[in-house]
Design a protein around this motif. Structure first.
Motif, short mmCIF file in Angstrom:
data_model
loop_
_atom_site.label_atom_id
_atom_site.label_comp_id
_atom_site.label_asym_id
_atom_site.label_seq_id
_atom_site.Cartn_x
_atom_site.Cartn_y
_atom_site.Cartn_z
N VAL B 110 -3.02 7.22 -14.64
CA VAL B 110 -3.45 5.85 -14.43
C VAL B 110 -4.32 5.57 -15.58
O VAL B 110 -4.17 4.55 -16.48
CB VAL B 110 -4.46 5.49 -13.28
CG1 VAL B 110 -5.23 4.41 -13.49
CG2 VAL B 110 -3.68 5.66 -12.08
N GLY B 163 10.37 6.82 -8.20
CA GLY B 163 9.66 5.54 -7.90
C GLY B 163 9.02 5.45 -6.53
O GLY B 163 7.70 5.18 -6.25
N MET B 164 9.87 5.89 -5.56
CA MET B 164 9.42 5.87 -4.16
C MET B 164 8.02 6.79 -4.14
O MET B 164 7.14 6.37 -3.34
CB MET B 164 10.48 6.69 -3.17
CG MET B 164 11.75 5.99 -2.94
SD MET B 164 12.62 6.81 -1.57
CE MET B 164 12.18 8.52 -1.96
N PHE B 166 6.18 7.65 -6.50
CA PHE B 166 5.11 7.14 -7.56
C PHE B 166 4.30 6.14 -6.77
O PHE B 166 3.12 5.95 -6.69
CB PHE B 166 5.78 6.80 -8.77
CG PHE B 166 4.76 6.09 -9.56
CD1 PHE B 166 3.80 6.58 -10.52
CD2 PHE B 166 4.87 4.62 -9.70
CE1 PHE B 166 3.03 5.74 -11.15
CE2 PHE B 166 4.02 3.79 -10.77
CZ PHE B 166 3.18 4.50 -11.51
N SER B 167 4.89 5.20 -6.29
CA SER B 167 4.53 4.10 -5.55
C SER B 167 3.50 4.32 -4.40
O SER B 167 2.52 3.72 -4.21
CB SER B 167 5.64 3.12 -5.16
OG SER B 167 6.23 3.38 -4.22
N MET B 170 0.49 5.96 -5.85
CA MET B 170 -0.66 4.85 -6.52
C MET B 170 -1.14 4.07 -5.47
O MET B 170 -2.33 3.86 -5.53
CB MET B 170 0.25 3.82 -7.28
CG MET B 170 0.49 4.90 -8.65
SD MET B 170 -0.94 5.40 -9.49
CE MET B 170 -0.29 6.77 -10.29
N LYS B 173 -4.19 5.19 -4.06
CA LYS B 173 -5.39 5.25 -4.75
C LYS B 173 -5.98 3.80 -4.47
O LYS B 173 -7.03 3.61 -4.41
CB LYS B 173 -5.01 5.36 -6.15
CG LYS B 173 -6.18 5.19 -6.99
CD LYS B 173 -5.79 5.14 -8.62
CE LYS B 173 -7.00 4.83 -9.61
NZ LYS B 173 -8.13 5.72 -9.40
N ARG B 174 -5.10 2.68 -4.48
CA ARG B 174 -5.60 1.36 -4.33
C ARG B 174 -5.98 0.92 -2.97
O ARG B 174 -7.00 0.16 -2.51
CB ARG B 174 -4.46 0.28 -4.91
CG ARG B 174 -5.13 -1.18 -4.72
CD ARG B 174 -6.23 -1.12 -5.68
NE ARG B 174 -7.29 -1.86 -5.20
CZ ARG B 174 -7.42 -3.29 -5.00
NH1 ARG B 174 -6.58 -4.11 -5.30
NH2 ARG B 174 -8.59 -3.89 -4.22
N PHE B 175 -5.15 1.40 -2.13
CA PHE B 175 -5.45 1.15 -0.48
C PHE B 175 -5.52 2.44 0.27
O PHE B 175 -4.54 2.56 1.04
CB PHE B 175 -4.28 0.20 -0.10
CG PHE B 175 -3.95 -0.86 -0.85
CD1 PHE B 175 -4.57 -2.07 -0.86
CD2 PHE B 175 -2.77 -1.16 -1.71
CE1 PHE B 175 -4.49 -3.13 -1.60
CE2 PHE B 175 -2.56 -2.09 -2.82
CZ PHE B 175 -3.53 -2.90 -2.49
N GLU B 178 -4.93 2.16 4.07
CA GLU B 178 -3.49 1.66 4.51
C GLU B 178 -2.69 2.96 4.47
O GLU B 178 -1.72 3.40 5.09
CB GLU B 178 -3.06 0.67 3.59
CG GLU B 178 -3.46 -0.74 4.19
CD GLU B 178 -2.57 -1.82 3.39
OE1 GLU B 178 -1.23 -1.61 3.47
OE2 GLU B 178 -3.22 -2.69 2.89
N TYR B 179 -2.81 3.84 3.52
CA TYR B 179 -2.08 4.88 3.07
C TYR B 179 -2.49 6.18 3.74
O TYR B 179 -2.32 7.18 2.94
CB TYR B 179 -1.70 5.00 1.73
CG TYR B 179 -0.74 3.66 1.19
CD1 TYR B 179 0.69 4.10 0.49
CD2 TYR B 179 -1.14 2.46 1.15
CE1 TYR B 179 1.35 3.11 0.39
CE2 TYR B 179 -0.40 1.52 0.45
CZ TYR B 179 0.77 1.83 -0.01
OH TYR B 179 1.54 0.82 -0.26
N ALA B 181 -1.28 8.03 6.37
CA ALA B 181 -0.33 8.70 7.00
C ALA B 181 -0.51 10.22 6.20
O ALA B 181 -0.41 10.35 5.04
CB ALA B 181 0.90 7.94 7.06
N PHE B 189 10.04 9.91 5.97
CA PHE B 189 10.45 8.69 5.91
C PHE B 189 11.23 8.05 4.71
O PHE B 189 12.43 7.30 4.74
CB PHE B 189 9.26 7.83 6.19
CG PHE B 189 9.30 6.19 6.18
CD1 PHE B 189 10.10 5.58 7.39
CD2 PHE B 189 9.15 5.50 5.14
CE1 PHE B 189 10.30 4.44 7.08
CE2 PHE B 189 9.42 4.34 4.86
CZ PHE B 189 10.02 3.31 6.05
N GLN B 190 10.72 8.34 3.49
CA GLN B 190 11.27 8.13 2.37
C GLN B 190 12.73 8.67 2.07
O GLN B 190 13.53 8.15 1.60
CB GLN B 190 10.53 8.64 0.98
CG GLN B 190 8.86 7.72 0.96
CD GLN B 190 8.32 8.23 0.15
OE1 GLN B 190 8.38 9.32 -0.40
NE2 GLN B 190 7.35 7.30 -0.59
N VAL B 193 15.11 6.75 4.49
CA VAL B 193 15.56 5.55 3.83
C VAL B 193 16.43 5.60 2.59
O VAL B 193 17.35 5.07 2.68
CB VAL B 193 14.33 4.74 3.65
CG1 VAL B 193 14.82 3.21 2.97
CG2 VAL B 193 13.38 4.50 4.84
#
Lengths: 201, 201
Positions: B110, B163-164, B166-167, B170, B173-175, B178-179, B181, B189-190, B193
């Motif tokens: 970051v 990217g899966m 990475f996102s 990140m 960190k922000r939420f 929510e994250y 799990a 899961f990733q 999909v």
DNA sequence: GCGTTATGCAAGTAAGTACTTGCACTTAAC
DNA sequence: GTTAAGTGCAAGTACTTACTTGCATAACGC
């Protein structure tokens, strides 16, 4: 052509404010909040430093006003209206809108991630558009799962979908030369993998 | 048990340096480079500020040394050795390793995104592990495409895969709420999909 | 014991930076 | 013409911060 009326000192009314907001944004993106000085902002805006304080009172207030200004409104009616029920097309439109919005506030998003107080005004405003779109995505996923077109947890799917776009937008910041492809192509590719996976057969 | 030999002033040899590096890292993560003062670093390390400069010469040198220290080596032999040809299992292992590495330098990543000179030492070092793993992913994708197990552009697939992860890192960190799990679940899961898509049928 | 090294401590320097103030000037409104 | 508002300019204040310096002290190698 109506003649523009000058207010004072050869400036249009409100122009000074706008020049300051614009300069602030540019410097924030380049150097961050702490790295940007009021003198620099004033210089880049072509305005005296004293004027900056007369307008905004303090540096913090200026930064807040700047972020607020550049993250103002999110009108999503057009996006919602453009959805027509075709799963692939809809997802592409959503991804495209999301990408556009994220790209337009990318610098502020990064700032909010890096700041000690990530949940301050910057954080809230920068994520306003993405968060709004996230709701749309989640609702959309839930509907399509109910309709039997998608499978999985709607929240996970929504996050995954958002993440695809987010990582692309950030990747373009860090590795501009690698991520030079057309946004349309990228969206198409992302939606395709999201829907059908990468497995052959 | 060998008795530890004290060097001077009750400190083990090299301890002061380590304490400074550790404190620097913690403060960098919390407040960024410019937001962190040498006084704070010294205080948090329980060391005098003068000692900081005697060791590292300047704040910049300290930050560089810190980043370099915490991004030292990337040993990927173990990861490569753990791949056994099972597509799904391999991808999970890769994603898992990637997630772990990215998480461990998330704050520095970051920072490198937010800094004006994103390609400085911080940027280079912070992305060292992810970049190394990216090579592995790209090679892996190419092989599996050649084997007819995957379809698409190997580079696009590799970026998508990175990217899966990475996102997700990140997003946490922000939420954070929510994250929440389990990482294992997320990886599963990733990869699912990624391989099979979200479309039902 | 003796010199070297690492450290603490206290004081200080030089530069930067947010913010203020007083004055002169221009323009618009009346 | 007068007034009020917005601005430039120059100087200044109070604070922070990277970095230095001189001295005392405690531990180590010999």
């Amino acid at each position: 052509m109506a003649v523009q009326q000058l207010h004072t000192a050869g400036r249009l009314p409100g122009e000074t404010r706008l020049r300051l907001l614009s300069a602030t944004r540019a410097l924030l993106a380049a150097k961050g909040r702490r790295g940007t000085t009021t003198r620099e902002i004033a210089d880049q805006a072509g305005v005296n430093e004293a004027t900056l304080f007369r307008h905004f009172g303090s540096k913090d207030a200026l930064v807040d006003a700047c972020v607020e200004y550049y993250c103002r409104t999110v009108e999503l009616e057009e996006l919602l209206a453009s959805l027509d029920g075709n799963l692939e097309r809809d997802l592409r439109r959503i991804a495209s809108a999301l990408m556009q919005r994220m790209e337009s506030v990318r610098d502020l998003i990064v700032m909010s991630l890096a700041e000690e107080d990530g949940n301050g005004i910057v954080g809230e405003a920068a994520w306003r558009a993405p968060t709004a779109i996230k709701k749309i995505v989640a609702d959309y996923m839930a509907k399509r799962i109910a309709a039997g077109e998608l499978s999985g947890n709607p929240l996970f799917l929504a996050r995954f979908f958002m993440g695809m776009v987010f990582s692309y937008v950030m990747g373009r910041k860090r590795f501009p030369e690698e991520y030079a492809a057309e946004p349309d192509q990228v969206v198409e590719f992302q939606v395709d993998v999201f829907l059908n996976g990468a497995r052959k057969g």
